[in-house]
Design a protein around this motif. Sequence first.
Motif, PDB file in Angstrom:
ATOM      1  N   MET A  92      14.227  -5.196  28.561  1.00 21.60           N
ATOM      2  CA  MET A  92      13.756  -3.822  28.685  1.00 21.60           C
ATOM      3  C   MET A  92      12.997  -3.616  30.000  1.00 21.60           C
ATOM      4  SD  MET A  92      11.044  -1.819  26.220  1.00 21.60           S
ATOM      5  CE  MET A  92      11.910  -2.383  24.754  1.00 21.60           C
ATOM      6  N   ASP A  93      12.214  -4.625  30.391  1.00 18.96           N
ATOM      7  CA  ASP A  93      11.388  -4.504  31.584  1.00 18.96           C
ATOM      8  C   ASP A  93      12.128  -4.852  32.866  1.00 18.96           C
ATOM      9  OD1 ASP A  93       9.357  -3.795  29.949  1.00 18.96           O
ATOM     10  OD2 ASP A  93       8.279  -5.697  30.051  1.00 18.96           O
ATOM     11  N   ASP A  94      13.272  -5.499  32.765  1.00 25.99           N
ATOM     12  CA  ASP A  94      13.999  -5.953  33.937  1.00 25.99           C
ATOM     13  C   ASP A  94      14.334  -4.788  34.865  1.00 25.99           C
ATOM     14  OD1 ASP A  94      15.328  -7.761  35.597  1.00 25.99           O
ATOM     15  OD2 ASP A  94      17.251  -7.282  34.670  1.00 25.99           O
ATOM     16  N   GLY A  95      13.845  -4.871  36.119  1.00 28.14           N
ATOM     17  CA  GLY A  95      14.143  -3.848  37.114  1.00 28.14           C
ATOM     18  C   GLY A  95      13.282  -2.606  37.019  1.00 28.14           C
ATOM     19  N   SER A  96      12.373  -2.553  36.054  1.00 24.96           N
ATOM     20  CA  SER A  96      11.565  -1.346  35.856  1.00 24.96           C
ATOM     21  C   SER A  96      10.216  -1.431  36.558  1.00 24.96           C
ATOM     22  CB  SER A  96      11.320  -1.119  34.357  1.00 24.96           C
ATOM     23  OG  SER A  96      10.511  -2.149  33.823  1.00 24.96           O
ATOM     24  N   GLY A  97       9.887  -2.611  37.088  1.00 22.48           N
ATOM     25  CA  GLY A  97       8.572  -2.801  37.694  1.00 22.48           C
ATOM     26  C   GLY A  97       7.540  -3.290  36.701  1.00 22.48           C
ATOM     27  N   ARG A  98       7.869  -3.206  35.409  1.00 23.92           N
ATOM     28  CA  ARG A  98       6.958  -3.730  34.393  1.00 23.92           C
ATOM     29  C   ARG A  98       7.201  -5.227  34.236  1.00 23.92           C
ATOM     30  NH1 ARG A  98       8.828   1.059  31.806  1.00 23.92           N
ATOM     31  NH2 ARG A  98      10.297  -0.185  30.597  1.00 23.92           N
ATOM     32  N   ASP A 153       9.698 -29.088  45.510  1.00 21.82           N
ATOM     33  CA  ASP A 153      11.039 -29.263  44.940  1.00 21.82           C
ATOM     34  C   ASP A 153      11.587 -27.904  44.531  1.00 21.82           C
ATOM     35  OD1 ASP A 153      13.345 -29.900  43.606  1.00 21.82           O
ATOM     36  OD2 ASP A 153      12.430 -31.258  42.163  1.00 21.82           O
ATOM     37  N   PRO A 154      12.528 -27.352  45.285  1.00 23.61           N
ATOM     38  CA  PRO A 154      13.064 -26.010  44.991  1.00 23.61           C
ATOM     39  C   PRO A 154      13.703 -25.871  43.616  1.00 23.61           C
ATOM     40  CG  PRO A 154      13.682 -26.708  47.196  1.00 23.61           C
ATOM     41  CD  PRO A 154      13.072 -27.899  46.519  1.00 23.61           C
ATOM     42  N   SER A 155      14.085 -26.987  42.985  1.00 27.13           N
ATOM     43  CA  SER A 155      14.748 -26.902  41.683  1.00 27.13           C
ATOM     44  C   SER A 155      13.755 -26.673  40.545  1.00 27.13           C
ATOM     45  CB  SER A 155      15.535 -28.186  41.410  1.00 27.13           C
ATOM     46  OG  SER A 155      14.656 -29.285  41.233  1.00 27.13           O
ATOM     47  N   VAL A 156      12.455 -26.840  40.801  1.00 28.23           N
ATOM     48  CA  VAL A 156      11.454 -26.701  39.741  1.00 28.23           C
ATOM     49  C   VAL A 156      10.883 -25.296  39.708  1.00 28.23           C
ATOM     50  CG1 VAL A 156       9.219 -27.512  38.902  1.00 28.23           C
ATOM     51  CG2 VAL A 156      10.891 -29.134  39.758  1.00 28.23           C
ATOM     52  N   GLY A 157      10.496 -24.754  40.856  1.00 24.26           N
ATOM     53  CA  GLY A 157       9.963 -23.396  40.925  1.00 24.26           C
ATOM     54  C   GLY A 157      11.041 -22.434  41.356  1.00 24.26           C
ATOM     55  N   THR A 158      10.871 -21.170  41.008  1.00 26.38           N
ATOM     56  CA  THR A 158      11.837 -20.165  41.425  1.00 26.38           C
ATOM     57  C   THR A 158      11.447 -19.656  42.798  1.00 26.38           C
ATOM     58  OG1 THR A 158      12.159 -19.512  39.133  1.00 26.38           O
ATOM     59  CG2 THR A 158      12.927 -17.982  40.806  1.00 26.38           C
ATOM     60  N   CYS A 159      12.215 -20.037  43.818  1.00 28.69           N
ATOM     61  CA  CYS A 159      11.879 -19.676  45.191  1.00 28.69           C
ATOM     62  C   CYS A 159      12.378 -18.272  45.485  1.00 28.69           C
ATOM     63  CB  CYS A 159      12.505 -20.652  46.170  1.00 28.69           C
ATOM     64  SG  CYS A 159      11.960 -22.353  45.906  1.00 28.69           S
ATOM     65  N   GLY A 160      11.461 -17.405  45.888  1.00 28.89           N
ATOM     66  CA  GLY A 160      11.826 -16.031  46.227  1.00 28.89           C
ATOM     67  C   GLY A 160      11.514 -15.734  47.666  1.00 28.89           C
ATOM     68  N   SER A 161      11.537 -14.460  47.996  1.00 28.73           N
ATOM     69  CA  SER A 161      11.311 -14.033  49.367  1.00 28.73           C
ATOM     70  C   SER A 161       9.853 -14.083  49.759  1.00 28.73           C
ATOM     71  CB  SER A 161      11.822 -12.593  49.558  1.00 28.73           C
ATOM     72  OG  SER A 161      11.106 -11.703  48.722  1.00 28.73           O
ATOM     73  N   GLY A 162       8.960 -14.087  48.729  1.00 23.59           N
ATOM     74  CA  GLY A 162       7.539 -14.115  49.017  1.00 23.59           C
ATOM     75  C   GLY A 162       6.950 -12.751  49.286  1.00 23.59           C
ATOM     76  N   LYS A 163       7.768 -11.687  49.199  1.00 23.13           N
ATOM     77  CA  LYS A 163       7.278 -10.337  49.441  1.00 23.13           C
ATOM     78  C   LYS A 163       6.610  -9.776  48.198  1.00 23.13           C
ATOM     79  CE  LYS A 163      10.851  -9.232  52.843  1.00 23.13           C
ATOM     80  NZ  LYS A 163      11.957  -8.309  53.179  1.00 23.13           N
ATOM     81  N   ARG A 164       5.522  -9.058  48.401  1.00 25.33           N
ATOM     82  CA  ARG A 164       4.820  -8.440  47.283  1.00 25.33           C
ATOM     83  C   ARG A 164       5.599  -7.245  46.767  1.00 25.33           C
ATOM     84  NH1 ARG A 164       0.130  -8.323  44.877  1.00 25.33           N
ATOM     85  NH2 ARG A 164      -0.718  -9.902  46.254  1.00 25.33           N
ATOM     86  N   ASP A 165       5.639  -7.121  45.456  1.00 29.85           N
ATOM     87  CA  ASP A 165       6.258  -5.968  44.825  1.00 29.85           C
ATOM     88  C   ASP A 165       5.521  -4.707  45.257  1.00 29.85           C
ATOM     89  OD1 ASP A 165       7.211  -4.007  43.120  1.00 29.85           O
ATOM     90  OD2 ASP A 165       7.421  -5.378  41.436  1.00 29.85           O
ATOM     91  N   SER A 166       6.249  -3.735  45.800  1.00 28.13           N
ATOM     92  CA  SER A 166       5.609  -2.521  46.310  1.00 28.13           C
ATOM     93  C   SER A 166       4.960  -1.704  45.208  1.00 28.13           C
ATOM     94  CB  SER A 166       6.651  -1.655  47.033  1.00 28.13           C
ATOM     95  OG  SER A 166       7.695  -1.296  46.144  1.00 28.13           O
ATOM     96  N   SER A 167       5.383  -1.939  43.969  1.00 29.27           N
ATOM     97  CA  SER A 167       4.791  -1.195  42.851  1.00 29.27           C
ATOM     98  C   SER A 167       3.478  -1.788  42.400  1.00 29.27           C
ATOM     99  CB  SER A 167       5.765  -1.168  41.660  1.00 29.27           C
ATOM    100  OG  SER A 167       5.932  -2.470  41.142  1.00 29.27           O
TER     101      SER A 167
END
Length: 231
Positions: free
Chosen positions: A149-155, A191-205
């Motif tokens: 339900m929250d996926d993509g909603s910012g929640r 170890d990239p396989s343990v944590g979920t590596c993202g872009s590191g950008k803060r959610d604008s919301s």
Amino acid sequence: MKYPKLLLIISTLLLVFSLNLSRIRNGQPPLGVPTKTQLTREEVIMKSLLELSFHPQAVSPLKLAPILNELSLKYDVEWYIVAAILHQESRFYPGAINWDSRDFGIGQLNYRTILTREVDLGRLMTDEVYAIDQTFRILSELKLKYAKMDDGSGRRWYTRYHSFTPEFRTKYRYGIETSIKILKRVSCEIDPSVGTCGSGKRDSSLTEPGSRKRGTNKRSSEAPRRDDKRR
């Protein structure tokens, strides 16, 4: 007799040099250089936890890591989310009590939740495996119910661990995601396989709530004050 020995030494050195040059070109370490050992998932979690602040009487990262690893696999809830929540709630202190809102333990379970779920309060305050298992159990139910339900909603589904009131969830989310970013960044570096590596950008919301003051309960155990907790 000296010259044959000297020639043997020189030829051996040339052979080693040639082998090492070939290994380096193939991306392998030179002979005699120890290879970097692969850390276990528990070790990566432990090293990541060291980047967070701990209560003086907190459960140590050495004890926390295997608990988070095992229960994360058991309940299919990301270890860094639970670690961030425990950090936000009590700084990993099992004996934390907030008398104002009547929250108890390392995961700061509310008294209503304790009664409803028939949680053993004694074990909650003294047995860190039992206490963290309760937090994982609640989060697994929230994830199952709200994640899609929250996926993509910012929640964020895990903020409902704190409250079902949107205003309070937003304030809570900022503190949680600050810790999550630290844990994910460190684990990804190791170890990239343990944590979920993202872009590191803060959610604008997500913006830091200026009116939010993270206090401590002077009457008890430095557990942060709670807002309308409904778990």
